[in-house]
Design a protein around this motif. Structure first.
Motif, short mmCIF file in Angstrom:
data_model
loop_
_atom_site.label_atom_id
_atom_site.label_comp_id
_atom_site.label_asym_id
_atom_site.label_seq_id
_atom_site.Cartn_x
_atom_site.Cartn_y
_atom_site.Cartn_z
N GLU A 218 28.74 -39.76 -0.63
CA GLU A 218 29.15 -40.54 0.53
C GLU A 218 29.82 -39.68 1.59
OE1 GLU A 218 31.30 -44.06 -0.48
OE2 GLU A 218 29.82 -44.66 -1.97
N SER A 219 29.87 -38.38 1.37
CA SER A 219 30.55 -37.48 2.28
C SER A 219 29.62 -36.56 3.04
CB SER A 219 31.57 -36.64 1.51
OG SER A 219 32.51 -37.47 0.88
N LEU A 220 28.34 -36.60 2.72
CA LEU A 220 27.36 -35.73 3.36
C LEU A 220 26.06 -36.48 3.53
CD1 LEU A 220 26.51 -32.79 4.22
CD2 LEU A 220 25.73 -32.52 1.87
N SER A 221 25.54 -36.50 4.76
CA SER A 221 24.27 -37.17 5.03
C SER A 221 23.41 -36.29 5.93
CB SER A 221 24.47 -38.50 5.75
OG SER A 221 25.11 -39.44 4.94
N LEU A 222 22.12 -36.33 5.68
CA LEU A 222 21.14 -35.65 6.53
C LEU A 222 20.11 -36.68 6.97
CD1 LEU A 222 20.52 -32.60 4.22
CD2 LEU A 222 21.74 -32.54 6.38
N CYS A 223 19.66 -36.56 8.20
CA CYS A 223 18.57 -37.42 8.67
C CYS A 223 17.85 -36.69 9.80
CB CYS A 223 19.07 -38.79 9.11
SG CYS A 223 20.01 -38.83 10.64
N GLY A 224 16.69 -37.19 10.14
CA GLY A 224 15.94 -36.61 11.24
C GLY A 224 16.59 -36.94 12.58
N LEU A 225 16.39 -36.07 13.53
CA LEU A 225 16.97 -36.25 14.86
C LEU A 225 16.48 -37.55 15.51
CD1 LEU A 225 18.82 -34.90 16.96
CD2 LEU A 225 16.80 -33.79 17.90
N GLU A 226 15.20 -37.83 15.40
CA GLU A 226 14.65 -39.05 16.01
C GLU A 226 15.21 -40.30 15.34
OE1 GLU A 226 13.01 -39.02 18.82
OE2 GLU A 226 13.03 -36.82 18.77
N ASP A 227 15.37 -40.27 14.01
CA ASP A 227 15.97 -41.40 13.30
C ASP A 227 17.40 -41.62 13.77
OD1 ASP A 227 13.67 -41.84 11.81
OD2 ASP A 227 14.37 -40.65 10.11
#
Length: 120
Positions: free
Chosen positions: A96-105
Motif C-alpha cells: 500500500e506504499s508503492l504503486s506503478l501505473c501507466g502515464l495515460e492511465d
C-alpha cells in the motif's frame, strides 16, 4: 486499474484504488486533497515528459510522485531506508506504499478526479 471516488461526511473527496494501486489513491487523498493547482502542475509535467526520456518528481508530505515518459510511480516517503537497516532476507510490507501505473492511465484518473470534484 479500478478506482472509486467518494465523499465523506464532511464533503471531502476520497479516492479508493484497486489492489496494487492503493498508494496512488493515498497520494490523491494525502497530497492533492482537492488542490487543483498541484494537480495542474503534475498534469502539465506529465504532458511535458510524455514520450520522452525526461523525468519529473513531486515530493509531498507523505508521498512522492515520479513521472517519466511512460510510467508513474507513487511511493510513501517512509520507504526511504538508507544503509543496512533491515536484516538480510527480511522485507517490509509495502503493497500500500508503492504503486506503478501507466502515464495515460494516471492522466485518466486525474481527469475523472477533476470531474468528480466539479459535481458538488
Amino acid at each position: 486499474m479500478d478506482y472509486e471516488f467518494l465523499r465523506d461526511i464532511t464533503g471531502t473527496v476520497k479516492v479508493r484504488m484497486s489492489m496494487g494501486h492503493e498508494a496512488l489513491g493515498h497520494w490523491f487523498n494525502e497530497e492533492v486533497k482537492g488542490d487543483l493547482a498541484l494537480l495542474d502542475r503534475v498534469e502539465l509535467a506529465a504532458r511535458e515528459v510524455r514520450g520522452s526520456e525526461r523525468q519529473w518528481q513531486q515530493s509531498g508530505h507523505e508521498y512522492t510522485l515520479w513521472l517519466d515518459g511512460e510510467e508513474v510511480m507513487v511511493r510513501a516517503n517512509q520507504l526511504e531506508f538508507s544503509g543496512d537497516e533491515m536484516e538480510e532476507g527480511m522485507s517490509y510490507y509495502d503493497e500500500e506504499s508503492l504503486s506503478l501505473c501507466g502515464l495515460e492511465d494516471f492522466l485518466q484518473v486525474a481527469a475523472a478526479y477533476r470531474r468528480f470534484l466539479a459535481e458538488q
